[in-house]
Design a protein around this motif. Structure first.
Motif, short mmCIF file in Angstrom:
data_model
loop_
_atom_site.label_atom_id
_atom_site.label_comp_id
_atom_site.label_asym_id
_atom_site.label_seq_id
_atom_site.Cartn_x
_atom_site.Cartn_y
_atom_site.Cartn_z
N ARG A 190 -26.69 -98.18 13.94
CA ARG A 190 -26.15 -98.79 12.73
C ARG A 190 -24.68 -99.16 12.86
O ARG A 190 -24.13 -99.83 11.97
N ALA A 193 -20.37 -106.19 9.25
CA ALA A 193 -20.43 -106.32 7.80
C ALA A 193 -19.11 -105.97 7.14
O ALA A 193 -18.71 -106.60 6.15
N LEU A 241 -22.68 -102.56 11.10
CA LEU A 241 -21.77 -102.17 10.05
C LEU A 241 -20.34 -102.65 10.35
O LEU A 241 -19.61 -103.06 9.44
N ARG A 289 -24.15 -99.56 -0.92
CA ARG A 289 -24.92 -100.64 -0.28
C ARG A 289 -25.38 -100.28 1.12
O ARG A 289 -26.51 -100.54 1.50
N TRP A 290 -24.49 -99.65 1.88
CA TRP A 290 -24.80 -99.43 3.30
C TRP A 290 -24.98 -97.97 3.71
O TRP A 290 -25.68 -97.70 4.69
N LEU A 291 -24.37 -97.06 2.98
CA LEU A 291 -24.32 -95.67 3.48
C LEU A 291 -24.67 -94.65 2.40
O LEU A 291 -24.21 -93.51 2.46
N GLU A 327 -19.55 -100.48 -1.58
CA GLU A 327 -19.87 -100.60 -0.16
C GLU A 327 -20.61 -99.37 0.34
O GLU A 327 -21.55 -99.46 1.14
#
Length: 324
Positions: free
Chosen positions: A99, A106, A103, A71-73, A68
């Motif tokens: 963001r 998500a 997030l 993928r995002w950070l 995770e």
């Protein structure tokens, strides 16, 4: 002092029972990178205001795993918190407000402040949240060298900052401001005060910051005298509590006064008065007395005193009042 019968440990305290901060590994960059990319890594996510991401439908932190995070950070730098249950724990801080909402969706998460979540989270998670909030606050507030004004660079896995000016290269360390907080007693009564902006009926123990060149016991005597005019002799340590709101350590004491003479000196308090256990019982019952929130060591000091002096359970008194 016997603290075995206290309602609970101080909020945010006791983290060393579950977390090894592994301070000796903070300068081992290769080890930090390896741990941060491992399948065992966990990431605590805060926003710019120091609020943490919690699970949407539970009172628990929403930890991210390495997939995770990647993928995002993956663009965010990490700070090592330590190792718990054999798993490395890191902190991420997301400053980009745009963001946040996507997030949250998500991750099926929500955000909460330390004050709001402190008593709801499991004790070890509350302690980790407090630790991360204190560290992130120092990082956010410490961006330029206090000696030469040059930008700072974070080192030691986020726990130090080094001046980028090669002629200076000064190291900066996280700051914690010591404060004393004390329940003062005299012949069966305790001294409590209130500030003007507090909710009606709220009274709390006195408190104040330690000054340079001052022992903790001397800070207790000075603060009590300044705020109430009461003169204190004996000062006994009780317990301490991290208080990263924003950067304090609360050191709790029980102190004994020479007399009950009150003379308001510095006018920081709207009122200060002596309370017997029975007056506290009656005040909680009729709503005229409201103790500090159970988040604070102030509550614990009062709970300990009522238990030791009168065999009273402050938790039960407060719960009984709330149920009426």
């Amino acid at each position: 002092m016997d603290r075995a019968r206290l309602p609970r440990p101080n909020t945010f305290a006791g983290l060393s029972l579950v977390l090894d901060r592994v301070a000796e590994r903070r300068d081992d960059s290769a080890w930090i990178v390896e741990q941060a990319r491992s399948e065992q890594a966990r990431y605590l996510l805060l926003d710019a205001a120091g609020e943490a991401f919690l699970q949407r439908d539970r009172e628990a932190l929403r930890w991210l795993d390495v997939s995770e995070r990647e993928r995002w950070l993956d663009d965010l730098s990490t700070s090592l918190l330590g190792v718990a249950d054999g798993r490395p724990h890191f902190m991420l801080v997301l400053d980009d407000a745009a963001r946040i909402a996507p997030l949250e969706t998500a991750l099926d998460a929500r955000r909460a402040s330390l004050r709001a979540a402190g008593l709801q989270l499991p004790a070890h998670e509350a302690g980790l949240f407090a630790y991360a909030k204190g560290l992130s606050h120092w990082q956010r507030e410490t961006r330029h060298c206090a000696r030469c004004g040059a930008p700072l660079q974070r080192v030691a896995a986020g726990h130090r900052a080094q001046c980028t000016n090669p002629d200076c290269a000064r190291l900066h360390f996280p700051r914690t401001d010591a404060a004393v907080i004390m329940l003062v007693e005299h012949e069966g009564a305790c001294l409590l005060g209130r500030q003007a902006g507090w909710p009606p009926g709220r009274y709390s123990t006195l408190a104040g910051f330690v000054e340079p060149g001052e022992a903790l016991e001397d800070a207790v005597r000075r603060e009590v005298a300044e705020e109430s005019g009461v003169i204190v002799d004996e000062v006994r340590y009780h317990s301490s509590q991290p208080w990263p709101l924003p950067a304090s350590l609360m050191v709790g004491f029980i102190a004994t006064a020479r007399s009950r003479r009150i003379t308001m000196r510095d006018h920081e308090l709207e009122d200060a008065r002596w309370f017997t256990p029975q007056q506290i019982v009656d005040g909680i019952a009729d709503g005229s007395f409201v103790p500090s929130t159970a988040l604070s060591v102030s509550y614990q000091l009062l709970a300990h005193w009522l238990q030791q002096r009168a065999g009273l359970d402050l938790d039960a008194l407060v719960a009984g009042s709330a149920s009426r």
